[in-house]
Design a protein around this motif. Sequence first.
Motif, mmCIF file in Angstrom:
data_model
loop_
_atom_site.group_PDB
_atom_site.id
_atom_site.type_symbol
_atom_site.label_atom_id
_atom_site.label_comp_id
_atom_site.label_asym_id
_atom_site.label_seq_id
_atom_site.Cartn_x
_atom_site.Cartn_y
_atom_site.Cartn_z
ATOM 1 N N PRO A 172 5.786 -15.520 0.542
ATOM 2 C CA PRO A 172 4.704 -14.672 0.009
ATOM 3 C C PRO A 172 4.282 -13.547 0.958
ATOM 4 C CG PRO A 172 4.218 -16.966 -0.417
ATOM 5 C CD PRO A 172 5.435 -16.948 0.450
ATOM 6 N N PHE A 173 4.376 -13.803 2.280
ATOM 7 C CA PHE A 173 4.007 -12.770 3.244
ATOM 8 C C PHE A 173 5.008 -11.624 3.247
ATOM 9 C CE2 PHE A 173 3.999 -11.062 7.633
ATOM 10 C CZ PHE A 173 2.691 -10.628 7.688
ATOM 11 N N LEU A 174 6.228 -11.962 2.858
ATOM 12 C CA LEU A 174 7.317 -11.001 2.913
ATOM 13 C C LEU A 174 7.308 -10.040 1.729
ATOM 14 C CD1 LEU A 174 9.741 -11.039 4.898
ATOM 15 C CD2 LEU A 174 11.007 -12.168 3.100
ATOM 16 N N LEU A 175 6.825 -10.523 0.588
ATOM 17 C CA LEU A 175 6.821 -9.693 -0.610
ATOM 18 C C LEU A 175 5.940 -8.481 -0.368
ATOM 19 C CD1 LEU A 175 6.410 -12.386 -3.396
ATOM 20 C CD2 LEU A 175 8.471 -11.558 -2.291
ATOM 21 N N ILE A 176 6.346 -7.334 -0.874
ATOM 22 C CA ILE A 176 5.544 -6.145 -0.594
ATOM 23 C C ILE A 176 4.286 -6.159 -1.466
ATOM 24 C CG2 ILE A 176 7.605 -4.913 0.103
ATOM 25 C CD1 ILE A 176 7.561 -3.334 -2.382
ATOM 26 N N SER A 177 3.242 -5.479 -0.973
ATOM 27 C CA SER A 177 1.921 -5.627 -1.587
ATOM 28 C C SER A 177 1.889 -5.248 -3.066
ATOM 29 C CB SER A 177 0.893 -4.804 -0.801
ATOM 30 O OG SER A 177 1.274 -3.450 -0.799
ATOM 31 N N VAL A 178 2.620 -4.211 -3.463
ATOM 32 C CA VAL A 178 2.573 -3.825 -4.877
ATOM 33 C C VAL A 178 3.093 -4.950 -5.771
ATOM 34 C CG1 VAL A 178 2.551 -1.306 -4.730
ATOM 35 C CG2 VAL A 178 4.716 -2.507 -4.527
ATOM 36 N N VAL A 179 4.094 -5.684 -5.284
ATOM 37 C CA VAL A 179 4.654 -6.777 -6.084
ATOM 38 C C VAL A 179 3.704 -7.984 -6.093
ATOM 39 C CG1 VAL A 179 6.537 -8.451 -6.213
ATOM 40 C CG2 VAL A 179 7.042 -6.046 -5.825
ATOM 41 N N GLN A 239 1.028 -7.290 -8.493
ATOM 42 C CA GLN A 239 1.493 -7.346 -9.877
ATOM 43 C C GLN A 239 1.653 -8.787 -10.350
ATOM 44 O OE1 GLN A 239 1.585 -5.034 -12.063
ATOM 45 N NE2 GLN A 239 2.195 -6.583 -13.551
ATOM 46 N N ILE A 240 2.214 -9.646 -9.498
ATOM 47 C CA ILE A 240 2.388 -11.064 -9.846
ATOM 48 C C ILE A 240 1.036 -11.670 -10.220
ATOM 49 C CG2 ILE A 240 2.861 -13.343 -8.873
ATOM 50 C CD1 ILE A 240 5.055 -12.066 -7.191
ATOM 51 N N HIS A 255 -5.081 -11.746 -1.340
ATOM 52 C CA HIS A 255 -4.694 -11.379 0.024
ATOM 53 C C HIS A 255 -4.464 -12.642 0.872
ATOM 54 C CE1 HIS A 255 -5.180 -8.039 3.257
ATOM 55 N NE2 HIS A 255 -4.308 -8.926 3.635
ATOM 56 N N TYR A 303 -6.521 -2.000 2.639
ATOM 57 C CA TYR A 303 -6.401 -0.906 1.674
ATOM 58 C C TYR A 303 -5.624 -1.353 0.440
ATOM 59 C CZ TYR A 303 -4.790 3.556 -0.275
ATOM 60 O OH TYR A 303 -4.507 4.601 -1.119
ATOM 61 N N ASP A 304 -4.440 -1.935 0.662
ATOM 62 C CA ASP A 304 -3.487 -2.164 -0.424
ATOM 63 C C ASP A 304 -4.045 -2.987 -1.586
ATOM 64 O OD1 ASP A 304 -1.895 -0.870 1.366
ATOM 65 O OD2 ASP A 304 -0.202 -2.239 1.200
ATOM 66 N N ARG A 311 -6.881 -1.454 -3.602
ATOM 67 C CA ARG A 311 -6.384 -0.224 -4.216
ATOM 68 C C ARG A 311 -5.554 -0.540 -5.461
ATOM 69 N NH1 ARG A 311 -3.903 2.905 -6.594
ATOM 70 N NH2 ARG A 311 -3.078 4.965 -6.070
ATOM 71 N N ILE A 312 -4.683 -1.551 -5.361
ATOM 72 C CA ILE A 312 -3.778 -1.835 -6.473
ATOM 73 C C ILE A 312 -4.466 -2.670 -7.548
ATOM 74 C CG2 ILE A 312 -1.522 -2.737 -7.103
ATOM 75 C CD1 ILE A 312 -0.924 -2.751 -4.019
ATOM 76 N N ILE A 352 5.747 -16.981 -7.575
ATOM 77 C CA ILE A 352 7.028 -16.283 -7.443
ATOM 78 C C ILE A 352 8.012 -16.789 -8.487
ATOM 79 C CG2 ILE A 352 8.932 -15.828 -5.849
ATOM 80 C CD1 ILE A 352 6.829 -16.190 -3.589
ATOM 81 N N LEU A 386 2.300 1.409 1.555
ATOM 82 C CA LEU A 386 1.674 2.016 0.387
ATOM 83 C C LEU A 386 0.718 3.148 0.738
ATOM 84 C CD1 LEU A 386 1.277 1.866 -2.717
ATOM 85 C CD2 LEU A 386 -0.705 0.446 -2.261
ATOM 86 N N PHE A 437 7.062 1.846 -8.320
ATOM 87 C CA PHE A 437 6.742 0.594 -8.990
ATOM 88 C C PHE A 437 5.276 0.560 -9.399
ATOM 89 C CE2 PHE A 437 5.147 -3.755 -8.856
ATOM 90 C CZ PHE A 437 5.958 -4.342 -9.806
ATOM 91 N N LEU A 438 4.403 1.064 -8.523
ATOM 92 C CA LEU A 438 2.967 1.071 -8.837
ATOM 93 C C LEU A 438 2.718 1.889 -10.105
ATOM 94 C CD1 LEU A 438 0.193 0.151 -7.777
ATOM 95 C CD2 LEU A 438 0.035 2.331 -6.588
ATOM 96 N N GLN A 444 1.418 0.275 -13.617
ATOM 97 C CA GLN A 444 0.093 0.624 -14.134
ATOM 98 C C GLN A 444 0.180 1.481 -15.392
ATOM 99 O OE1 GLN A 444 -2.336 1.838 -10.717
ATOM 100 N NE2 GLN A 444 -2.651 -0.349 -10.394
ATOM 101 N N VAL A 446 12.236 -7.333 -4.738
ATOM 102 C CA VAL A 446 12.034 -8.337 -3.689
ATOM 103 C C VAL A 446 13.276 -9.160 -3.365
ATOM 104 C CG1 VAL A 446 9.579 -8.509 -4.144
ATOM 105 C CG2 VAL A 446 11.138 -10.151 -5.210
ATOM 106 N N LEU A 463 14.859 -8.400 -0.052
ATOM 107 C CA LEU A 463 14.021 -8.880 1.056
ATOM 108 C C LEU A 463 14.206 -10.369 1.276
ATOM 109 C CD1 LEU A 463 10.556 -7.190 0.466
ATOM 110 C CD2 LEU A 463 12.257 -6.659 2.198
#
Lengths: 323, 292
Positions: free
Chosen positions: A142-149, A152-153, A196, A261-262, A265-266, B43, B226, B245-246, B250, B267, B270
Motif C-alpha cells: 500500500p505504501f508503494l502505490l502512488i497517491s492518485v491510485v 481512487q481505490i 493516508h 497535499y496529495d 487534494r485528490i 488492492i 503529484l 490518471f487524475l 475525475q 501499479v 511498481l
Amino acid sequence: MIDTSYASTAAPAASDPHVAGRRRPPKSRPRRSRLQRKSRRVALLFFLPAIAVNLLVIGGPAVSSIGYSFTDWNGISPPNFVGLDNWQRMLTDAAFWSVMRNNAIYLVVLVIIPTSLGLFGAFLLARIRRGSTVFRAIFFIPFLLISVVVAQIWRNLLSPDTGIAAALDSIGITWLNDVYFLGSQELALPTVIGVHVWSFIGFTMVFFYAAIKTVDPALIEAARLDGVGVWGEFWHVVIPGIRPMIVFSISFAVIAGLLVYDMPRILTGGGPAGASDVAALLINRTSIVGREAGYGTVLALTLTLISGVVIGVITYLRRKEEN
Amino acid sequence: MSTSSQLRFQKAGAADPRPGGSGRTPIAYIILVLFAIVAAFPIVVMFFNALKTSAELATNPIGPPTNPQWGNFAEAWERGGIGQGLLNTAIIVFFTVIGTWICAGLAAYALARLDLPFKSAFQTYLFVIISLPVQSFIVPLFFLWVKLGLVNTLQGLIIIYIALNTPFAVLLLRTFLVNIPKELDEAARLDGANELQVASRVILPLTWPGLLTVGLVVGLAAYGELQFAVTFILDPALLPISTTFLNFSQGQTQLFNLINAASVIIVVPLIILFLFMQRQFVAGLASSGTKG
C-alpha cells in the motif's frame, strides 16, 4: 555523520606525507601544495552542479519568498512594499486558522496510529518463525502505490453506490447506505486521514521490523531468562533498542502531517466547505490560482517556521535524552 | 541481512525455546493475518473491479468477477490516454534519475573523498534543504518558471525533481563513498588517472548498490509525484501519468471498471519491481524520508 566527515578529511592529510615522503623525497613539498589547491578547485567543480540546481529551484526561491512576504506581489507585475499587512491579515484569516486546526489533527493522528500499530505489528512479525517475508511484502505494497491510485481505490470502496456499502446492502445490511464519507462535513477529514494512514502504516511496520532485527539477540534472551514476559520484553528491550528509529519515524510523520497535499487534494479538494482543507492546498489556491502570491508566501513561511520549530524540538529532546 | 538475522533467530529459538512461544505464536499469526487482510483487501478489489463490466459492478461491487473482461485494459489504455501519460512519465523518470545520479554522485564524491573547501557548510546546507517544506519555495519557483518559460515543459519538471532529490541522494551516496579504501583511488592516481577517471572508473562502480537505491527511490518519487506535476504542467499532451490518471478518474466517474483497469496498468510495474528488489526499496525509502 559530522564526526565521520571529520575523520575522512583527516585521513588523507595524515596519509599523504607518508606516501609522498616514501616515493619522492625533498622537492615534492611545493608541488604538493599546488596539487592541493588544484584538488580543492576540482572538488568545488564536482560540487557545482548539485549546488547550482539546488539554489535555482529551492535555495533562491525560498530566500526570495521572505522578501515577497512584505509585498503585494501577484507573481507577475513588480511587487510593492506593504510592510506587515500580509502578516496581520493572516492572523485574522479564518481560513488560515481552520487549515491549521485540520493540519494539527492530521499530524497527531498520523503520528500516533502508524507509530503504535507499526510497532505492534513489527513486534509480532519478529516473533513468528515462518512467513514474515510474505507478510512484509503485503504490508509494504500500500505504501508503494502512488497517491492518485490509493485515493481512487478508496473512493470506490467508500462510495455508497459502488463500494462496501453497496455490497453490505445486497446482503441486507443497510446502515452504511446513506453515509457519504467524503461528502460529509464531519466525516471528510477523518476519512482522508484514514486513507493516508492505510497507505503509510505498512511502511512503519516494515521499517520497525528491520530495526527490531538489529537489536542484540543476547539482550532479548537475557530478558526472557529473567522471565519479564512478552510485554516486558516489548517495553524494556525492544522499544529502548530501537528508540532512534522511532524518533525518525515520528519526525517523518510530523512533516508528512504538516505538509500533506496529495490525499486531501485528490479525495475532497479540501471540501466540503473547507472541512478537510489543509495548509498546502490553501497556499496553492491563494498564490497560484488566486494570484495573491505575496500573501501566499506569508502562509508558506508560517508553515515552514512551524515545521522548523517542530523538527528543532524533536532534535533537542533527542539530544537531551542522549546526554 | 534479513535472511542471516532470521537464521540467527531460529538457531536461538531452537537452542532455547522461548517461554510460551508455541502458545503465543498462533495469536501473533491471527493478528498479522487480520492486518494483511486490511492491507490487501482494497488492492484485491481493485484487481477484481478492473475485470468487470459496468453492469456487473452495480450488482457485484466487491466480489470476484464472474466473467473477466480482459478487454477493459485496452479500452482504459485508449480512453484514458494512458500511453501518452506513461511515455511522458518514462521520459521524466529517466532524466530525473540520470540527472540525480550525476549531480548527487559528483557532489557526494567531492564531500567524501576530495578536499572540498567549506565542507561542513555545504553539508549543513544539504540538511537544511532536506527539511525545508515544499511550500517555502513553490510560489516564487512557479513564477520564476513562468518567467523562464519552463512551465508546461517536461524539462522544467525534470529540473525541479533533480533539485528535490539531490540532497538526500548526496547524503546517502556519501556513506557508501566514505567506506571505500583510500588506497584504491590513490593507486589509480599514481598510475596517471585524472580525478574524473578516478571517479567514473574506480569509485562509482563500487557504489553501485547506493546508486541502485537512489535510482529506485528517485524513480518511484518521480513516477507518482503529484503536487509539482499538477501545478507546473497543464498542457494535456505533456501530462505525466499521475495527472493523466487524475483527470481520467475525475472526469469519467461512471466508468469505475475502466478506471480500475487504468489503476492496475499503473501499479503493476511498481509491484513487480518491488517484489524483485524488496530490500533496496525498504532501505532506500527509509533513508530518503521524502515520500509522504
